[in-house]
Motif scaffolding. Sequence first.
Motif, PDB file in Angstrom:
ATOM      1  N   ARG A   1      35.683 -36.880 -43.129  1.00 20.45           N
ATOM      2  CA  ARG A   1      35.262 -37.412 -43.888  1.00 20.45           C
ATOM      3  C   ARG A   1      35.528 -39.521 -44.062  1.00 20.45           C
TER       4      ARG A   1
ATOM      5  N   ALA B   1      53.559 -40.740 -59.197  1.00 16.54           N
ATOM      6  CA  ALA B   1      53.864 -39.812 -58.390  1.00 16.54           C
ATOM      7  C   ALA B   1      53.365 -40.173 -56.866  1.00 16.54           C
TER       8      ALA B   1
ATOM      9  N   HIS C   1      49.303 -36.180 -53.017  1.00 19.09           N
ATOM     10  CA  HIS C   1      50.358 -35.655 -51.383  1.00 19.09           C
ATOM     11  C   HIS C   1      51.469 -35.040 -51.189  1.00 19.09           C
TER      12      HIS C   1
ATOM     13  N   MET D   1      43.223 -36.622 -62.086  1.00 19.25           N
ATOM     14  CA  MET D   1      41.785 -37.326 -62.130  1.00 19.25           C
ATOM     15  C   MET D   1      40.846 -37.188 -61.414  1.00 19.25           C
TER      16      MET D   1
ATOM     17  N   LEU E   1      40.272 -35.125 -59.785  1.00 20.88           N
ATOM     18  CA  LEU E   1      40.326 -35.111 -57.730  1.00 20.88           C
ATOM     19  C   LEU E   1      41.092 -33.877 -57.384  1.00 20.88           C
TER      20      LEU E   1
ATOM     21  N   LEU F   1      51.282 -37.595 -45.798  1.00 19.72           N
ATOM     22  CA  LEU F   1      51.753 -39.131 -45.580  1.00 19.72           C
ATOM     23  C   LEU F   1      52.983 -38.982 -44.002  1.00 19.72           C
TER      24      LEU F   1
ATOM     25  N   GLN G   1      53.887 -40.609 -40.807  1.00 13.53           N
ATOM     26  CA  GLN G   1      52.683 -41.412 -40.171  1.00 13.53           C
ATOM     27  C   GLN G   1      53.479 -42.786 -40.050  1.00 13.53           C
TER      28      GLN G   1
ATOM     29  N   THR H   1      34.700 -44.861 -50.882  1.00 14.29           N
ATOM     30  CA  THR H   1      34.079 -43.703 -50.597  1.00 14.29           C
ATOM     31  C   THR H   1      35.411 -43.312 -52.466  1.00 14.29           C
TER      32      THR H   1
ATOM     33  N   GLU I   1      36.722 -40.747 -53.681  1.00  9.96           N
ATOM     34  CA  GLU I   1      38.112 -40.721 -54.308  1.00  9.96           C
ATOM     35  C   GLU I   1      39.396 -42.087 -53.421  1.00  9.96           C
TER      36      GLU I   1
ATOM     37  N   MET J   1      42.765 -44.089 -55.412  1.00  9.82           N
ATOM     38  CA  MET J   1      43.622 -45.213 -54.661  1.00  9.82           C
ATOM     39  C   MET J   1      43.836 -45.934 -54.160  1.00  9.82           C
TER      40      MET J   1
HETATM   41  C1  HEC Z   1      45.293 -38.776 -57.732  1.00  6.84           C
HETATM   42  C2  HEC Z   1      45.810 -38.221 -56.312  1.00  6.84           C
HETATM   43  C3  HEC Z   1      46.590 -39.533 -55.616  1.00  6.84           C
HETATM   44  C4  HEC Z   1      47.884 -40.284 -55.777  1.00  6.84           C
HETATM   45  C5  HEC Z   1      48.370 -39.644 -57.008  1.00  6.84           C
HETATM   46  C6  HEC Z   1      48.525 -40.407 -55.188  1.00  6.84           C
HETATM   47  N1  HEC Z   1      47.308 -40.049 -54.161  1.00  6.84           N
HETATM   48 FE1  HEC Z   1      47.380 -41.456 -51.649  1.00  6.84          FE
HETATM   49  N2  HEC Z   1      45.492 -41.136 -51.621  1.00  6.84           N
HETATM   50  C7  HEC Z   1      44.703 -40.042 -52.485  1.00  6.84           C
HETATM   51  C8  HEC Z   1      43.134 -39.503 -51.718  1.00  6.84           C
HETATM   52  C9  HEC Z   1      42.573 -38.168 -52.255  1.00  6.84           C
HETATM   53  C10 HEC Z   1      43.042 -40.304 -50.281  1.00  6.84           C
HETATM   54  C11 HEC Z   1      42.334 -40.496 -49.407  1.00  6.84           C
HETATM   55  C12 HEC Z   1      40.965 -41.375 -50.252  1.00  6.84           C
HETATM   56  C13 HEC Z   1      39.585 -40.951 -49.158  1.00  6.84           C
HETATM   57  O1  HEC Z   1      38.892 -40.075 -49.223  1.00  6.84           O
HETATM   58  O2  HEC Z   1      39.478 -41.949 -48.431  1.00  6.84           O
HETATM   59  C14 HEC Z   1      44.620 -40.957 -50.421  1.00  6.84           C
HETATM   60  C15 HEC Z   1      44.582 -42.381 -48.902  1.00  6.84           C
HETATM   61  C16 HEC Z   1      46.330 -42.409 -49.345  1.00  6.84           C
HETATM   62  C17 HEC Z   1      46.504 -43.187 -48.209  1.00  6.84           C
HETATM   63  C18 HEC Z   1      45.479 -43.482 -47.000  1.00  6.84           C
HETATM   64  C19 HEC Z   1      46.105 -42.497 -45.712  1.00  6.84           C
HETATM   65  C20 HEC Z   1      45.397 -42.621 -44.621  1.00  6.84           C
HETATM   66  O3  HEC Z   1      46.166 -41.959 -43.515  1.00  6.84           O
HETATM   67  O4  HEC Z   1      45.023 -43.448 -44.085  1.00  6.84           O
HETATM   68  C21 HEC Z   1      48.066 -43.786 -48.415  1.00  6.84           C
HETATM   69  C22 HEC Z   1      48.638 -44.440 -47.475  1.00  6.84           C
HETATM   70  C23 HEC Z   1      48.297 -42.991 -50.393  1.00  6.84           C
HETATM   71  N3  HEC Z   1      47.391 -42.396 -50.540  1.00  6.84           N
HETATM   72  C24 HEC Z   1      49.415 -43.274 -50.483  1.00  6.84           C
HETATM   73  C25 HEC Z   1      49.781 -43.183 -51.546  1.00  6.84           C
HETATM   74  C26 HEC Z   1      50.896 -43.600 -52.323  1.00  6.84           C
HETATM   75  C27 HEC Z   1      51.902 -44.520 -51.905  1.00  6.84           C
HETATM   76  C28 HEC Z   1      51.297 -43.002 -53.831  1.00  6.84           C
HETATM   77  C29 HEC Z   1      52.019 -43.342 -54.317  1.00  6.84           C
HETATM   78  C30 HEC Z   1      52.013 -44.191 -54.837  1.00  6.84           C
HETATM   79  C31 HEC Z   1      49.589 -42.178 -53.939  1.00  6.84           C
HETATM   80  N4  HEC Z   1      49.089 -42.391 -52.911  1.00  6.84           N
HETATM   81  C32 HEC Z   1      49.839 -41.194 -54.611  1.00  6.84           C
HETATM   82  C33 HEC Z   1      45.203 -39.303 -53.483  1.00  6.84           C
HETATM   83  C34 HEC Z   1      46.548 -39.881 -54.441  1.00  6.84           C
END
Ligand code: HEC
Length: 228
Positions: A74, A142, A147, A170, A172, A180, A183, A199, A201, A205
């Motif tokens: 994606r 959280a 993740h 939410m 998703l 992560l 990384q 996107t 998603e 984020m």
């Molecule tokens: C509700 C679910 C959800 C939560 C809670 C969430 N994330 Fe995410 N995160 C995602 C999704 C889904 C993506 C992928 C987005 C996409 O498809 O482009 C993402 C993408 C990311 C990425 C990009 C990773 C990459 O390889 O480029 C990072 C960094 C990240 N999240 C950090 C965090 C951190 C830090 C937290 C907590 C503070 C957090 N996320 C909480 C769902 C979540």
Amino acid sequence: MRLHPPIAIVLAVVLSASALLFAWPGSGARAGGDAAHGRALAGTRCAACHGADGAGGAPSVPRLAGQDADYLYRQLQAFGDGARASPVMDAVAAGLSERQRRDVAAFFAARSRHAAAGPEDALVDEGRVLFLAGGDDGRVPACADCHDAGKGGFAGGMRGMHGMAGMPMMGLPARHAPRLFGQHAAYVEQRLQGFTDGTPEALRMSAMAASMSLQQKRAVAAYVASRP
Ligand code: HEC
Ligand code: HEC
């Protein structure tokens, strides 16, 4: 540390120029791709920056090894159609067919990340709490809700009713959240600083990232990077 993009690219090429051999054979049929075809493509078009097995590269170049195949695919779609902006990756992805994107995603997803546990310090501790339990004021959720579930991070306990791995959060499905752990910290921090992916998603984020302080971003990036 944030490197100027051209410097980062030159560094990435220099650092991984010698990494010409693949780690080991493997097949990854996830996301419908053919990992064997993906291997050849990865060697000629991706290895210089991401490392032959997706585990290397400069701190600003993400590790791809062991990443979710569907997520990788994606992202290539997003770079290709302009939904996610990157001066480097936009051109790379635009040069790949639909089939090639699936194949190369399958190849990298099937590699082992080989990340070693990093040193523990106060920043890592702060990041661990944020990752597992979210922010004190309830504004930052959280990260473990979505993740790295089941990888020793956690899968539901500390936040009690707020989230369970594998359950739609939410709207998703958690399985689409990228890995992560292991990384590069610099890349994670950079990504939290500027989500440009359009996107649906990533829009969610982006909203989460926007409510995090710089200190929180640094801490959580240090924590995930320290996890094997
Ligand atoms: C509700 C679910 C959800 C939560 C809670 C969430 N994330 Fe995410 N995160 C995602 C999704 C889904 C993506 C992928 C987005 C996409 O498809 O482009 C993402 C993408 C990311 C990425 C990009 C990773 C990459 O390889 O480029 C990072 C960094 C990240 N999240 C950090 C965090 C951190 C830090 C937290 C907590 C503070 C957090 N996320 C909480 C769902 C979540
Ligand atoms: C010239 C260096 C370079 C080359 C060659 C390159 N990449 Fe990248 N790639 C990057 C950089 C830098 C980023 C980070 C982009 C950003 O977030 O701004 C990236 C990001 C990515 C991401 C997003 C990962 C994530 O965690 O969100 C994927 C997927 C990806 N590259 C796949 C590939 C594939 C597949 C190839 C070969 C077909 C390739 N790249 C070739 C430098 C490169």
